[in-house]
Structure formats: structure tokens, C-alpha cells
Design a protein around this motif. Structure first.
Motif, PDB file in Angstrom:
ATOM      1  N   SER A   8      21.240  19.585  68.116  1.00  0.00           N
ATOM      2  CA  SER A   8      19.887  19.773  68.471  1.00  0.00           C
ATOM      3  C   SER A   8      19.436  18.524  69.147  1.00  0.00           C
ATOM      4  O   SER A   8      19.989  17.490  68.922  1.00  0.00           O
ATOM      5  CB  SER A   8      19.014  19.977  67.125  1.00  0.00           C
ATOM      6  OG  SER A   8      19.221  19.095  66.043  1.00  0.00           O
ATOM      7  N   ARG A   9      17.824  18.281  69.212  1.00  0.00           N
ATOM      8  CA  ARG A   9      17.497  17.217  69.864  1.00  0.00           C
ATOM      9  C   ARG A   9      17.754  15.869  69.282  1.00  0.00           C
ATOM     10  O   ARG A   9      17.299  15.937  68.212  1.00  0.00           O
ATOM     11  CB  ARG A   9      15.835  17.196  70.265  1.00  0.00           C
ATOM     12  CG  ARG A   9      15.288  16.205  70.734  1.00  0.00           C
ATOM     13  CD  ARG A   9      15.726  16.244  72.272  1.00  0.00           C
ATOM     14  NE  ARG A   9      15.160  14.947  73.018  1.00  0.00           N
ATOM     15  CZ  ARG A   9      15.705  14.325  73.861  1.00  0.00           C
ATOM     16  NH1 ARG A   9      16.750  14.693  74.464  1.00  0.00           N
ATOM     17  NH2 ARG A   9      15.076  13.216  74.743  1.00  0.00           N
ATOM     18  N   VAL A  10      18.270  14.936  70.016  1.00  0.00           N
ATOM     19  CA  VAL A  10      18.496  13.627  69.336  1.00  0.00           C
ATOM     20  C   VAL A  10      17.447  12.664  69.048  1.00  0.00           C
ATOM     21  O   VAL A  10      16.258  12.833  69.806  1.00  0.00           O
ATOM     22  CB  VAL A  10      19.450  12.744  70.284  1.00  0.00           C
ATOM     23  CG1 VAL A  10      18.846  12.598  71.613  1.00  0.00           C
ATOM     24  CG2 VAL A  10      19.740  11.655  69.712  1.00  0.00           C
ATOM     25  N   VAL A  11      17.206  12.127  67.841  1.00  0.00           N
ATOM     26  CA  VAL A  11      15.954  11.387  67.676  1.00  0.00           C
ATOM     27  C   VAL A  11      16.529  10.041  67.131  1.00  0.00           C
ATOM     28  O   VAL A  11      17.314   9.903  66.537  1.00  0.00           O
ATOM     29  CB  VAL A  11      15.210  11.966  66.381  1.00  0.00           C
ATOM     30  CG1 VAL A  11      14.178  11.102  65.761  1.00  0.00           C
ATOM     31  CG2 VAL A  11      14.736  13.472  66.636  1.00  0.00           C
ATOM     32  N   ALA A  12      15.716   8.795  67.788  1.00  0.00           N
ATOM     33  CA  ALA A  12      15.998   7.640  67.723  1.00  0.00           C
ATOM     34  C   ALA A  12      14.959   7.039  66.764  1.00  0.00           C
ATOM     35  O   ALA A  12      13.803   7.499  66.791  1.00  0.00           O
ATOM     36  CB  ALA A  12      16.119   6.816  68.709  1.00  0.00           C
ATOM     37  N   PRO A  13      15.242   6.067  65.861  1.00  0.00           N
ATOM     38  CA  PRO A  13      14.009   5.391  65.209  1.00  0.00           C
ATOM     39  C   PRO A  13      13.060   4.453  65.783  1.00  0.00           C
ATOM     40  O   PRO A  13      13.675   4.105  66.739  1.00  0.00           O
ATOM     41  CB  PRO A  13      14.911   4.739  63.992  1.00  0.00           C
ATOM     42  CG  PRO A  13      16.101   4.400  64.592  1.00  0.00           C
ATOM     43  CD  PRO A  13      16.487   5.508  65.718  1.00  0.00           C
ATOM     44  N   ALA A  14      11.979   4.250  65.394  1.00  0.00           N
ATOM     45  CA  ALA A  14      11.027   3.488  65.877  1.00  0.00           C
ATOM     46  C   ALA A  14      10.719   2.410  64.899  1.00  0.00           C
ATOM     47  O   ALA A  14      10.900   2.302  63.775  1.00  0.00           O
ATOM     48  CB  ALA A  14       9.846   4.058  66.030  1.00  0.00           C
ATOM     49  N   GLY A  15      10.329   1.121  65.523  1.00  0.00           N
ATOM     50  CA  GLY A  15      10.403  -0.076  64.569  1.00  0.00           C
ATOM     51  C   GLY A  15       9.072  -0.717  64.960  1.00  0.00           C
ATOM     52  O   GLY A  15       8.643  -0.631  66.339  1.00  0.00           O
ATOM     53  N   SER A 198      15.640  -2.647  72.782  1.00  0.00           N
ATOM     54  CA  SER A 198      14.348  -2.736  72.131  1.00  0.00           C
ATOM     55  C   SER A 198      14.141  -2.751  70.796  1.00  0.00           C
ATOM     56  O   SER A 198      15.178  -2.332  70.104  1.00  0.00           O
ATOM     57  CB  SER A 198      13.407  -1.505  72.601  1.00  0.00           C
ATOM     58  OG  SER A 198      13.893  -0.337  72.084  1.00  0.00           O
ATOM     59  N   HIS A 199      13.221  -2.915  70.261  1.00  0.00           N
ATOM     60  CA  HIS A 199      12.965  -3.185  68.717  1.00  0.00           C
ATOM     61  C   HIS A 199      13.244  -1.896  67.907  1.00  0.00           C
ATOM     62  O   HIS A 199      14.038  -1.591  66.901  1.00  0.00           O
ATOM     63  CB  HIS A 199      11.338  -3.369  68.315  1.00  0.00           C
ATOM     64  CG  HIS A 199      11.305  -5.140  68.266  1.00  0.00           C
ATOM     65  ND1 HIS A 199      11.755  -5.889  67.225  1.00  0.00           N
ATOM     66  CD2 HIS A 199      10.655  -5.760  69.062  1.00  0.00           C
ATOM     67  CE1 HIS A 199      11.573  -7.090  67.533  1.00  0.00           C
ATOM     68  NE2 HIS A 199      10.641  -7.242  68.416  1.00  0.00           N
ATOM     69  N   ARG A 200      13.280  -0.775  68.512  1.00  0.00           N
ATOM     70  CA  ARG A 200      13.263   0.598  67.998  1.00  0.00           C
ATOM     71  C   ARG A 200      14.824   0.994  67.874  1.00  0.00           C
ATOM     72  O   ARG A 200      14.959   1.916  67.013  1.00  0.00           O
ATOM     73  CB  ARG A 200      12.360   1.837  68.739  1.00  0.00           C
ATOM     74  CG  ARG A 200      13.130   2.242  70.220  1.00  0.00           C
ATOM     75  CD  ARG A 200      12.157   3.376  70.599  1.00  0.00           C
ATOM     76  NE  ARG A 200      12.793   3.695  71.930  1.00  0.00           N
ATOM     77  CZ  ARG A 200      13.305   4.897  72.204  1.00  0.00           C
ATOM     78  NH1 ARG A 200      13.399   5.646  71.144  1.00  0.00           N
ATOM     79  NH2 ARG A 200      13.674   5.215  73.511  1.00  0.00           N
ATOM     80  N   VAL A 201      15.527   0.172  68.685  1.00  0.00           N
ATOM     81  CA  VAL A 201      17.018   0.361  68.098  1.00  0.00           C
ATOM     82  C   VAL A 201      17.793  -0.597  67.196  1.00  0.00           C
ATOM     83  O   VAL A 201      19.005  -0.550  67.077  1.00  0.00           O
ATOM     84  CB  VAL A 201      17.852   0.842  69.580  1.00  0.00           C
ATOM     85  CG1 VAL A 201      17.432   1.879  70.306  1.00  0.00           C
ATOM     86  CG2 VAL A 201      17.731  -0.536  70.463  1.00  0.00           C
ATOM     87  N   ARG A 202      16.769  -1.710  66.870  1.00  0.00           N
ATOM     88  CA  ARG A 202      17.341  -2.464  65.969  1.00  0.00           C
ATOM     89  C   ARG A 202      17.086  -2.160  64.637  1.00  0.00           C
ATOM     90  O   ARG A 202      16.175  -2.408  63.906  1.00  0.00           O
ATOM     91  CB  ARG A 202      16.726  -3.961  66.374  1.00  0.00           C
ATOM     92  CG  ARG A 202      16.935  -4.509  67.699  1.00  0.00           C
ATOM     93  CD  ARG A 202      16.278  -5.570  67.768  1.00  0.00           C
ATOM     94  NE  ARG A 202      15.840  -5.756  69.045  1.00  0.00           N
ATOM     95  CZ  ARG A 202      14.910  -6.963  69.723  1.00  0.00           C
ATOM     96  NH1 ARG A 202      14.583  -7.887  68.758  1.00  0.00           N
ATOM     97  NH2 ARG A 202      14.807  -7.035  70.890  1.00  0.00           N
ATOM     98  N   SER A 203      18.214  -1.350  64.329  1.00  0.00           N
ATOM     99  CA  SER A 203      17.821  -0.595  62.813  1.00  0.00           C
ATOM    100  C   SER A 203      19.181  -0.267  62.367  1.00  0.00           C
ATOM    101  O   SER A 203      20.081   0.350  62.809  1.00  0.00           O
ATOM    102  CB  SER A 203      17.027   0.832  63.182  1.00  0.00           C
ATOM    103  OG  SER A 203      17.363   1.461  62.179  1.00  0.00           O
TER     104      SER A 203
END
Length: 501
Positions: A8-15, A198-203
Motif C-alpha cells: 500500500s502507499r508508502v508513508v514517511a514520517p515528518a518532523g 531533510s528533517h522529516r527523514v531524520r527519525s
């Protein structure tokens, strides 16, 4: 069987704000404001653009598959027919990604215990790159926030449902190493290159999710015959190949060549039937640990029963009251360790027809059961010349072992059974009752790793006369209760990854 909701659709986190790796934000439910309404069509268009050739006899579909996206036969297929070919330029790896030059220059700083950091950094970058070449492929990934790997189960639930399987212990080691790797290598690297990450992949949470995805979906190219001494090849993502679901009795296999990777039918596949790859010869404990699903009994012909090596030592120590005898037994165990026959985290692995670690088991039973005089001779000659007369130790040959060996094996099985949370009858009753359908998916999966093989199936093999004093089904109990022999020595298949070590 395959993982539910596999594609299903991939979801990446946001920060946002200051980044704390120990308290990462939850995944953003919709980071892509304009997702492709038909990701399969987008993926197929992409395949044509990158030269990934799919046979007109196959289709990517959710219909007619065991779970999520899969591949089905539109027409009948014969063994040897090419299903699709993936050019090496379409593979997603550290060598093909858009930051390959940087990863190559910094490879010394990216070395890790797992060896997966370069691929994981490549994935982190491509996930948030607005014009990534692999965007249509990434759109078919599973939803990262809904992965069913045990590492994402609550700790209490993981321990309760998987007690005695070795999976909770393996997951704890996974999580510890993932956090260490992320904090010491990955996060500093991304912070040093803010224009690429980006910040959203530094998780840390996203990193865990990608480790689970690599664990379940990546492939590992086998070494050539003359490269046995080399380190294993790094994992890579193979579009189209990772769409195929897994069963032990698979009907397709991935072949490697210098120019491309080819998925080829290995059995006749009737029209409308699903096409299955193999992720390797894996017991159910491996499947739940690595992929988040199991094959229900009796489908998984690769399932095993494991007896922890230290359990055999514990069984041998039972009843010894004289300190000198205890010291002698520990001396024998230490000698077996030097011979590399046993280890503190190892296990003796029993397949459906034979003992897969027959040399280790036979040698251990010999040494622990021999007299003091025999042990002295054994040490002086660095082992006995005589070998087990069979090429392998078949289950049907266990009754032929020496009486003392059988007794030690019996006692070891009894100790193993004590590690289980429930007994065989309880699980059999649960599986055959209406309550089963009301269980959660995780509870159902845990039962499939449980001890529900029927006594009838193994009454002539796994419960022979040497086992008659045990309650009916005891060896059945241990057989289908998957165990992790050791977190660092998972059975590895040449095409699928099996662990992060």
C-alpha cells in the motif's frame, strides 16, 4: 502465505523543531498531497521506462493473491519460462541511487555491524527526493507505519505471544543494534549533509521501519563459488521481484546474471494461480521474525524444532550431586566449545525428516554421555575416528541411538517444553474452536508458530519408542514451536536477507 496489506502507499514520517532521536515523531499520515490514484499503473509505466520487462502472461494484482499485492498468471506457464527481467540499472542500491558518489567516498565512515547502512541511507534519501527515479516503485511499498514485524508489537504482547520461540530475544537485540547504528553512524551522517536529508527523514522510528523493510523485502546476491571467503554481498532492492509472495512450495525463483536479474517459473503454473518466490528455507520463527507472517501447519515444509544447546547441558547436569562429576561435565562442555560443536547461543535444529545439525548433536551426546576413561582418550586423540554410520541423522533413526543418548535427548526435550507458555492440548482446542476466528491477527500467527501438530502425524517418527514416557504430543510440541538458535547465526538464503547482525 504472505504479510497482510503487503503493498500500500508508502508513508514517511515528518518532523519539526529540534531533533531528539530517542523521541521521534509519529509518521505523517499523508506526506504526499497528490498520491498516484493507481500505483500499479504508475509502476507498470515506470517498468517500461527503465527496461524492466514483464511477460504478458503475468499481472501485478491484489485479486487472487494470498495477501496484498502479488503476481498472478494471466495464462498458463511452464517451468523455465521467463516471468520478468530486471536490468541492473533499475535496482535500488548504494551503487545506483542518486547519492552513490557520496556513499562511495564515505564508505569507510559508513561501516557497521549490519553492513546495511549505505542501502538504508540510499532509501532515506530517495524517499524524500522530489524527483527520485524510483518514486513509482516506492509507491508500491507497504505502509511503513503499519508493518507487522514483531519489533513493532508492544513489548508485553511480543513476550506473551512468542514466549519460548526465541523471537522476543532476537527482536530486543535487533532494536538495540538499530538504535546504536542510527545514533552513532546514520544520524551524524545525515546531519552532516542537510541538503540531502531533510528533517522529516531524520527519525529513529523511520530508520527502524526501513530496517524492517530491508529485512523483509531486500535481496542479497549470492557469492560466486570462488568467493566463499569474501564478506556477503550488500542487500539491494529488486523492483517487481519483491512483489512476489512466499511459500515453501514455491513455483518461481530469481536468477542472477551480469546484465539483469530474471524471475523464472520452476513449476507449471495454471492460469489464474499466484506466482510465489521463495525467501529461503525458513522455519516459522524466522518468517515471523523477518517478515511478520507464518505459514500455517502443515504448509511450511521447512519448519524446524530447535533445542537450545545450553538446554542439553542443563539436562546433563540434572541429578548430578557430586561436585567432581559436575566439574567433569563442565570440562566436557568446554571441550565441545573448543571443537566448535556447541555455543552458549546455539541450537540443535531438527527438520521434519532429519536432524539438520547432526554432527553437532551426535558429538555432543557422545561426549556428555561417555565415561571418564573414554573422555580422556577422546581428548588425547582430539576426537574419535568413528563417525555416525549414516550420511545424516534421520528422525526415524533416533531409536537406534544408545540408550544414554536417548535419555539425555528426552530430558532436553522435557526442559524445552517447560519454556512454553501453553501446552499442546490447549492450543489444539483453541485452533479447533470458534474462539480462533475472534483472535487478533497476531494471536493467530503466534498459534501457527505453536505446538499444534497432531500426535498422529509423528507417532511413528518424532514420538518413537525412546519417547514413550513423555505425554503424547511432546515432540510435536517442540517441533512446531519455532526457536531462534542465535540472533547472529540465522539461516541465510542466497537471495533473501535473514537478519541484521
Amino acid at each position: 502465505m504472505a504479510a497482510p496489506a503487503k503493498r500500500s502507499r508508502v508513508v514517511a514520517p515528518a518532523g519539526s523543531g529540534e531533533h531528539d532521536p530517542a523521541s521521534d515523531p509519529d509518521p505523517d499520515p499523508d506526506p504526499d498531497p497528490d498520491p498516484d490514484p493507481d500505483p500499479v499503473a504508475g509502476f507498470l509505466r515506470w517498468c517500461g521506462q527503465v527496461g524492466l520487462e514483464l511477460s504478458p502472461k503475468v499481472a501485478v494484482s491484489r485479486q487472487g493473491t494470498v495477501a496484498g499485492y502479488g503476481m498472478v498468471a494471466r495464462e498458463s506457464l511452464q517451468p523455465g519460462e521467463l516471468l520478468f527481467a530486471v536490468p541492473r540499472a533499475a535496482l535500488l542500491s548504494p551503487r545506483t541511487c542518486s547519492i552513490r558518489g557520496l556513499l562511495e567516498r564515505e564508505q569507510g565512515a559508513l561501516q557497521s555491524q549490519s553492513g546495511w547502512v549505505p542501502l538504508l541511507l540510499a532509501l532515506l534519501h530517495e524517499l524524500q527526493a522530489p524527483a527520485s527515479l524510483w518514486s513509482p516503485y516506492l509507491a508500491l511499498w507497504p505502509k511503513l507505519g503499519q508493518l507487522e514485524h514483531p519489533m513493532f508489537w508492544p513489548e508485553e504482547e511480543r513476550k506473551r505471544l512468542l514466549q519460548g520461540t526465541g523471537v522476543p530475544e532476537a527482536v530486543e537485540k535487533d532494536l538495540s543494534n538499530i538504535q546504536s547504528e542510527y545514533c552513532s553512524i546514520v544520524l551524524p551522517f545525515m546531519e552532516a549533509h542537510p541538503d540531502l536529508f531533510s528533517h522529516r527523514v531524520r527519525s529513529l522510528e523511520l530508520y527502524r521501519q526501513l530496517v524492517a523493510l530491508v529485512m523483509a523485502y531486500s535481496f542479497q546476491e549470492p557469492l560466486e563459488e570462488d568467493e566463499d571467503e569474501k564478506e556477503p554481498n550488500s542487500p539491494l532492492m529488486v523492483p517487481a521481484a519483491d512483489i512476489l509472495n512466499h511459500v515453501a512450495n514455491h513455483n518461481a525463483n530469481l536468477e542472477y546474471s551480469p546484465d539483469c536479474l530474471r524471475m523464472v517459473a520452476t513449476q507449471p503454473i495454471p492460469k489464474g494461480h499466484e506466482i510465489f518466490n521463495t525467501y529461503g528455507q525458513m522455519a516459522n520463527w524466522q518468517l515471523i521474525h523477518m517478515y511478520g507472517f507464518v505459514e500455517p501447519y502443515p504448509d511450511n515444509t521447512d519448519d524446524t524444532a530447535d533445542i537450545q544447546m545450553v538446554t542439553v547441558r542443563e539436562a546433563a547436569l540434572q541429578g548430578i550431586k557430586v561436585e567432581a562429576e559436575r566439574l567433569l561435565l563442565h570440562e566436557r562442555w568446554d571441550f565441545l566449545c573448543k571443537l566448535e560443536m556447541v555455543g552458549e547461543e546455539g541450537a540443535f535444529v531438527i527438520g521434519r525428516k532429519e536432524v539438520l545439525t547432526d554432527e553437532e548433536l551426535i558429538t555432543t551426546l557422545k561426549v556428555l554421555c561417555m565415561s571418564a576413561e573414554e573422555f580422556t582418550e577422546f581428548k588425547d586423540h582430539s576426537g574419535w575416528e568413528d563417525k555416525w554410520e549414516e550420511d545424516s541423522l534421520m528422525i526415524t533413526n533416533i531409536p537406534r541411538l544408545k540408550a544414554s543418548w536417548k535419555q539425555l535427548l528426552r530430558d532436553s526435550v522435557l526442559l524445552t517444553l517447560q519454556t512454553y507458555a501453553t501446552d499442546l492440548k490447549t492450543e489444539q482446542d483453541l485452533l479447533s474452536s470458534e474462539v480462533y476466528v475472534k483472535l487478533s491477527w497476531r494471536e493467530q500467527q503466534a498459534l501457527q508458530i505453536g505446538r499444534h501438530q497432531t500426535t498422529k502425524d509423528y507417532s511413528s517418527t518424532l514420538i518413537p519408542m525412546w519417547y514413550r514416557d513423555l505425554n503424547p504430543g511432546s515432540m510435536n510440541s517442540i517441533y512446531h514451536q519455532g526457536r531462534c538458535p542465535t540472533w547472529r547465526t540465522l539461516i541465510t538464503h542466497p537471495s533473501r536477507n535473514c537478519s541484521i547482525s
